[in-house]
Scaffold this motif. Structure first.
Motif, short mmCIF file in Angstrom:
data_model
loop_
_atom_site.label_atom_id
_atom_site.label_comp_id
_atom_site.label_asym_id
_atom_site.label_seq_id
_atom_site.Cartn_x
_atom_site.Cartn_y
_atom_site.Cartn_z
N MET A 1 0.86 -1.20 -0.14
CA MET A 1 0.17 -0.01 -0.07
C MET A 1 0.84 1.20 -0.07
SD MET A 1 -2.90 1.07 2.66
CE MET A 1 -1.89 1.03 4.02
N ALA A 2 0.52 2.23 -0.70
CA ALA A 2 1.16 3.42 -1.02
C ALA A 2 1.09 4.28 0.67
CB ALA A 2 0.83 4.30 -2.00
N GLU A 3 2.39 4.95 0.73
CA GLU A 3 2.28 5.84 1.82
C GLU A 3 1.53 7.07 1.82
OE1 GLU A 3 7.26 4.52 2.47
OE2 GLU A 3 6.08 5.07 0.63
N ARG A 4 1.04 7.33 3.08
CA ARG A 4 -0.11 8.47 2.90
C ARG A 4 0.61 9.68 3.74
NH1 ARG A 4 -2.09 4.04 5.26
NH2 ARG A 4 -2.43 4.84 7.40
N TRP A 5 1.55 10.30 3.03
CA TRP A 5 2.31 11.34 3.53
C TRP A 5 1.46 12.58 4.21
CZ3 TRP A 5 6.31 9.34 5.50
CH2 TRP A 5 6.96 8.37 4.85
N HIS A 6 0.36 12.69 3.76
CA HIS A 6 -0.69 14.01 3.83
C HIS A 6 -1.35 13.75 5.01
CE1 HIS A 6 0.85 15.99 0.51
NE2 HIS A 6 0.79 14.87 -0.29
N GLU A 7 -1.44 12.55 5.77
CA GLU A 7 -2.45 12.29 6.67
C GLU A 7 -1.67 12.34 8.10
OE1 GLU A 7 -4.18 8.27 6.31
OE2 GLU A 7 -4.68 8.61 4.05
N PRO A 8 -2.11 13.30 8.92
CA PRO A 8 -1.37 13.39 10.29
C PRO A 8 -1.01 11.86 11.27
CG PRO A 8 -2.95 15.01 10.12
CD PRO A 8 -3.15 14.06 8.95
N GLU A 9 -2.06 11.07 11.09
CA GLU A 9 -1.75 9.80 11.85
C GLU A 9 -0.64 9.17 11.46
OE1 GLU A 9 -4.23 5.90 13.67
OE2 GLU A 9 -5.27 7.53 12.44
N PHE A 10 -0.86 8.77 9.88
CA PHE A 10 0.35 8.20 9.21
C PHE A 10 1.91 8.61 9.56
CE2 PHE A 10 3.16 7.34 5.79
CZ PHE A 10 3.06 5.87 5.82
N THR A 11 1.78 10.12 9.26
CA THR A 11 3.09 10.96 9.45
C THR A 11 3.48 10.58 11.17
OG1 THR A 11 2.08 12.96 9.55
CG2 THR A 11 2.83 12.20 7.47
N ALA A 12 2.79 10.74 11.85
CA ALA A 12 3.26 10.94 13.27
C ALA A 12 3.67 9.49 13.72
CB ALA A 12 1.91 11.14 14.30
N ASN A 13 3.12 8.42 13.28
CA ASN A 13 3.44 7.00 13.50
C ASN A 13 4.65 6.87 12.71
OD1 ASN A 13 3.03 4.16 14.33
ND2 ASN A 13 3.28 3.78 12.03
N TRP A 14 5.09 7.30 11.45
CA TRP A 14 6.40 7.25 10.85
C TRP A 14 7.46 8.26 11.55
CZ3 TRP A 14 9.73 11.16 9.21
CH2 TRP A 14 10.64 10.41 8.28
N ASP A 15 7.13 9.02 11.95
CA ASP A 15 8.19 10.00 12.86
C ASP A 15 8.51 9.37 13.89
OD1 ASP A 15 9.70 12.42 13.03
OD2 ASP A 15 8.31 12.69 14.76
N ARG A 16 7.63 8.48 14.74
CA ARG A 16 7.83 7.86 15.80
C ARG A 16 8.75 6.64 15.82
NH1 ARG A 16 2.50 8.72 17.41
NH2 ARG A 16 1.86 7.02 16.48
N CYS A 17 8.52 5.92 14.63
CA CYS A 17 9.28 4.62 14.06
C CYS A 17 10.59 4.85 13.47
CB CYS A 17 8.36 3.90 13.33
SG CYS A 17 6.99 3.08 14.28
N ILE A 18 10.79 5.96 12.88
CA ILE A 18 12.05 5.98 11.91
C ILE A 18 13.53 6.15 12.89
CG2 ILE A 18 12.26 8.73 12.10
CD1 ILE A 18 12.69 6.56 9.02
N ALA A 19 13.16 6.32 13.97
CA ALA A 19 14.44 6.34 14.82
C ALA A 19 15.14 4.91 15.03
CB ALA A 19 14.12 7.01 16.30
N ASP A 20 14.03 4.07 15.10
CA ASP A 20 14.87 2.72 14.95
C ASP A 20 14.88 1.94 13.61
OD1 ASP A 20 14.38 2.75 17.92
OD2 ASP A 20 12.11 2.37 17.66
N ALA A 21 14.72 2.80 12.31
CA ALA A 21 14.70 2.22 11.22
C ALA A 21 16.18 1.58 10.79
CB ALA A 21 14.41 3.18 10.24
N ASN A 22 16.24 1.09 9.64
CA ASN A 22 17.42 0.28 9.40
C ASN A 22 18.64 1.32 9.77
OD1 ASN A 22 19.68 -0.21 7.28
ND2 ASN A 22 18.01 -1.46 6.18
N PRO A 23 19.62 0.70 10.46
CA PRO A 23 20.99 1.20 10.85
C PRO A 23 21.87 1.73 9.65
CG PRO A 23 21.07 -1.13 10.78
CD PRO A 23 19.67 -0.97 10.52
N SER A 24 21.73 1.24 8.28
CA SER A 24 22.55 1.80 7.41
C SER A 24 21.96 3.23 6.94
CB SER A 24 22.54 0.82 6.11
OG SER A 24 21.31 1.02 5.65
N ARG A 25 20.63 3.55 7.27
CA ARG A 25 20.11 4.77 7.14
C ARG A 25 20.67 5.76 8.13
NH1 ARG A 25 14.39 7.05 6.11
NH2 ARG A 25 14.30 9.04 6.84
N ALA A 26 20.58 5.36 9.49
CA ALA A 26 21.15 6.00 10.41
C ALA A 26 22.64 6.35 10.30
CB ALA A 26 20.90 5.29 11.75
N LEU A 27 23.62 5.32 9.86
CA LEU A 27 24.99 5.94 9.61
C LEU A 27 24.85 6.78 8.51
CD1 LEU A 27 27.92 5.12 9.92
CD2 LEU A 27 27.57 3.38 8.20
#
Length: 230
Positions: A1-27
């Protein structure tokens, strides 16, 4: 399913989870932030295409309190998150809501733009629009300026077997594990409608725009590219 970047609930959840995302991205983001801190010249401007929730800017401001940034993003929900996160630096950035596929109509604050950034954004655009972004950045930044890119890539046919083997090997490592094997990952990316280009294509497009570019770090499907306007 495509990402819903204009929806506040979707973006807030993404923002909470991104800190734990792929370690190569963090590096790669860590490297990019350090490069910005070293390269930035006081009084100049930075433009971030795909400003998002301001996570990258927060880290930049923490290292260099004198930077000035224009952040461009199509999502009002993302910009709202950024405004809250970047409240301590509200006088040092401007956020503009604008479609990145229509940069020709983007009105930017006047000034000398030394650095452009794009972090995990371009693969969301059609490939023709990605090429247009490269040309727009080249025309916007000053001579000697830098375009720093963290983004995904696709794989040429000749790369598939080796990348599949490397990806699946890392699935046994708890630090790098994604929870998907390589083919599941490719299917997941297609389902989200992403359009990453190969490394060779990205380098070719940057060169065609006029940049001198190098890939500083590649980890499977994620790249850190530095391009300079000669």
């Amino acid at each position: 399913m495509a990402e819903r970047w204009h929806e506040p609930e979707f973006t807030a959840n993404w923002d909470r989870c991104i800190a734990d995302a792929n370690p190569s991205r963090a590096l790669q983001v860590k490297m990019l932030v350090g490069m910005v801190s070293d390269l930035y010249q006081p009084g100049k401007w930075i433009v971030d295409l795909g400003f998002g929730s301001g996570r990258v800017e927060e880290r930049i401001f923490q290292q260099r309190g004198d930077v000035r940034i224009v952040g461009v993003d199509s999502s009002a929900a993302m910009i709202d998150l950024a405004r809250e996160r970047l409240r301590p630096w509200s006088s040092q950035y401007q956020a503009i809501q604008h479609d990145l596929t229509k940069l020709d109509s983007l009105e930017m604050p006047s000034g000398d733009y030394q650095i452009a950034l794009s972090v995990q954004v371009l693969h969301h655009l059609p490939q023709a629009a990605q090429r247009q972004v490269y040309s727009w950045v080249y025309n916007r930044i000053e001579k000697g300026g830098h375009f720093l890119i963290v983004d995904k890539r696709s794989f040429a046919d000749a790369e598939i077997d080796a990348c599949r083997a490397a990806w699946n090997a890392l699935e046994h490592d708890p630090v790098w594990r994604t929870g998907r094997n390589f083919d599941e990952h490719l299917q997941h990316e297609r389902a989200k409608g992403h359009a990453p280009a190969t490394l060779a294509e990205q380098m070719e497009w940057l060169s065609a725009a006029g940049f001198e570019a190098t890939c500083l770090q590649a980890h499977l499907d994620r790249l850190l590219i530095a391009a300079r306007k000669p």
